[in-house]
Design a protein around this motif. Structure first.
Motif, mmCIF file in Angstrom:
data_model
loop_
_atom_site.group_PDB
_atom_site.id
_atom_site.type_symbol
_atom_site.label_atom_id
_atom_site.label_comp_id
_atom_site.label_asym_id
_atom_site.label_seq_id
_atom_site.Cartn_x
_atom_site.Cartn_y
_atom_site.Cartn_z
ATOM 1 N N VAL A 142 -3.535 -16.046 -16.060
ATOM 2 C CA VAL A 142 -4.298 -14.859 -14.685
ATOM 3 C C VAL A 142 -3.437 -15.090 -14.497
ATOM 4 O O VAL A 142 -1.919 -14.950 -14.585
ATOM 5 C CB VAL A 142 -5.311 -15.773 -13.284
ATOM 6 N N LEU A 143 -3.583 -13.221 -15.103
ATOM 7 C CA LEU A 143 -2.049 -12.142 -14.236
ATOM 8 C C LEU A 143 -3.017 -10.895 -13.785
ATOM 9 O O LEU A 143 -4.170 -10.325 -14.292
ATOM 10 C CB LEU A 143 -1.783 -11.765 -15.271
ATOM 11 N N ARG A 144 -3.402 -10.987 -12.354
ATOM 12 C CA ARG A 144 -3.895 -9.570 -11.446
ATOM 13 C C ARG A 144 -3.027 -8.317 -12.314
ATOM 14 O O ARG A 144 -1.469 -8.859 -12.774
ATOM 15 C CB ARG A 144 -3.068 -9.845 -9.620
ATOM 16 N N ASP A 145 -4.286 -6.963 -11.645
ATOM 17 C CA ASP A 145 -3.579 -5.970 -12.436
ATOM 18 C C ASP A 145 -2.455 -5.712 -10.863
ATOM 19 O O ASP A 145 -1.885 -4.687 -11.513
ATOM 20 C CB ASP A 145 -5.012 -5.297 -11.434
ATOM 21 N N ASP A 146 -2.611 -5.388 -9.861
ATOM 22 C CA ASP A 146 -1.942 -5.230 -8.843
ATOM 23 C C ASP A 146 -0.493 -5.603 -8.474
ATOM 24 O O ASP A 146 -0.904 -6.611 -8.032
ATOM 25 C CB ASP A 146 -2.895 -5.007 -7.828
ATOM 26 N N PHE A 147 0.733 -5.076 -8.649
ATOM 27 C CA PHE A 147 2.009 -5.459 -8.321
ATOM 28 C C PHE A 147 1.140 -5.135 -7.032
ATOM 29 O O PHE A 147 2.012 -4.709 -6.063
ATOM 30 C CB PHE A 147 2.762 -4.562 -8.364
ATOM 31 N N ARG A 148 2.524 -6.124 -6.247
ATOM 32 C CA ARG A 148 2.641 -6.286 -4.841
ATOM 33 C C ARG A 148 3.368 -5.867 -4.411
ATOM 34 O O ARG A 148 3.671 -4.788 -3.050
ATOM 35 C CB ARG A 148 3.438 -8.539 -4.238
ATOM 36 N N GLN A 149 4.455 -4.992 -5.411
ATOM 37 C CA GLN A 149 5.532 -3.947 -4.642
ATOM 38 C C GLN A 149 6.335 -3.332 -6.316
ATOM 39 O O GLN A 149 7.136 -3.943 -6.464
ATOM 40 C CB GLN A 149 6.853 -4.747 -3.420
ATOM 41 N N PRO A 150 5.212 -2.249 -5.791
ATOM 42 C CA PRO A 150 5.870 -1.466 -7.513
ATOM 43 C C PRO A 150 6.963 -1.410 -6.950
ATOM 44 O O PRO A 150 7.783 -0.840 -6.036
ATOM 45 C CB PRO A 150 4.918 -0.879 -8.057
ATOM 46 N N PRO A 151 8.001 -0.719 -8.124
ATOM 47 C CA PRO A 151 9.355 0.064 -8.145
ATOM 48 C C PRO A 151 9.505 1.192 -7.168
ATOM 49 O O PRO A 151 8.228 1.933 -7.707
ATOM 50 C CB PRO A 151 10.095 0.026 -8.919
ATOM 51 N N GLY A 152 9.630 1.487 -6.613
ATOM 52 C CA GLY A 152 9.889 3.304 -5.905
ATOM 53 C C GLY A 152 11.492 3.561 -6.721
ATOM 54 O O GLY A 152 12.010 3.222 -7.017
ATOM 55 N N ASP A 153 11.031 5.220 -6.032
ATOM 56 C CA ASP A 153 11.994 5.953 -6.825
ATOM 57 C C ASP A 153 13.751 6.183 -5.841
ATOM 58 O O ASP A 153 12.942 5.745 -4.515
ATOM 59 C CB ASP A 153 11.750 8.009 -6.565
ATOM 60 N N VAL A 154 14.743 5.850 -6.832
ATOM 61 C CA VAL A 154 15.394 6.207 -6.275
ATOM 62 C C VAL A 154 17.321 7.022 -6.488
ATOM 63 O O VAL A 154 16.956 7.142 -7.737
ATOM 64 C CB VAL A 154 16.655 4.186 -6.713
ATOM 65 N N VAL A 155 17.535 7.258 -5.047
ATOM 66 C CA VAL A 155 19.073 8.084 -5.952
ATOM 67 C C VAL A 155 20.317 8.154 -4.770
ATOM 68 O O VAL A 155 20.231 7.641 -3.656
ATOM 69 C CB VAL A 155 18.242 9.883 -4.814
ATOM 70 N N VAL A 156 20.994 7.448 -6.012
ATOM 71 C CA VAL A 156 22.397 7.060 -5.213
ATOM 72 C C VAL A 156 23.664 8.204 -6.229
ATOM 73 O O VAL A 156 23.418 8.776 -7.083
ATOM 74 C CB VAL A 156 22.543 5.793 -5.703
ATOM 75 N N ALA A 157 24.598 7.902 -5.579
ATOM 76 C CA ALA A 157 25.988 8.684 -6.389
ATOM 77 C C ALA A 157 26.474 8.049 -6.761
ATOM 78 O O ALA A 157 26.334 6.368 -6.945
ATOM 79 C CB ALA A 157 26.656 8.908 -4.565
ATOM 80 N N ALA A 158 27.127 8.912 -8.244
ATOM 81 C CA ALA A 158 27.850 7.946 -9.425
ATOM 82 C C ALA A 158 28.799 6.675 -8.634
ATOM 83 O O ALA A 158 28.950 7.135 -7.383
ATOM 84 C CB ALA A 158 28.501 8.540 -9.547
ATOM 85 N N GLY A 159 29.276 5.423 -8.786
ATOM 86 C CA GLY A 159 29.727 4.971 -8.747
ATOM 87 C C GLY A 159 29.332 3.933 -7.760
ATOM 88 O O GLY A 159 29.943 2.777 -7.493
#
Length: 93
Positions: free
Chosen positions: A1-18
């Motif tokens: 069994v593998l349900r369709d819904d991710f319990r927490q999908p990844p969200g957009d991330v903004v970071v500075a280099a380094g």
């Protein structure tokens, strides 16, 4: 069994280099419990890269580079099959 819904999908991330970057993903429930891997711009990430760590669904980049920017997808896999999460964008400025 593998349900369709991710319990927490990844969200957009903004970071500075380094800076460290973390993309979080909690896969769908499944039997057996699915393992998590990641794709960047459609290509599976190689966990041999010492700058990145995949642990418990989290993708951690020790020090983000411009070249790390892109679209990431969390992939849950078990014997039944594979599910891709919604894409998340990593922006490095």
């Amino acid at each position: 069994v593998l349900r369709d819904d991710f319990r927490q999908p990844p969200g957009d991330v903004v970071v500075a280099a380094g800076e460290p970057a973390v993309l979080e993903c909690v896969p769908p429930r499944g039997h057996p419990e699915p393992s998590v891997s990641w794709k960047k711009n459609g290509a599976r990430l190689d966990d041999k890269d010492e700058r990145l760590t995949i642990r418990g669904g989290k993708l951690m980049l020790a020090s983000a580079r411009k070249s790390d920017a892109g679209v990431y997808v969390c992939v849950a896999t078990n014997v039944v099959g594979e599910r891709d999460s919604e894409p998340a964008e990593l922006v490095v400025f």
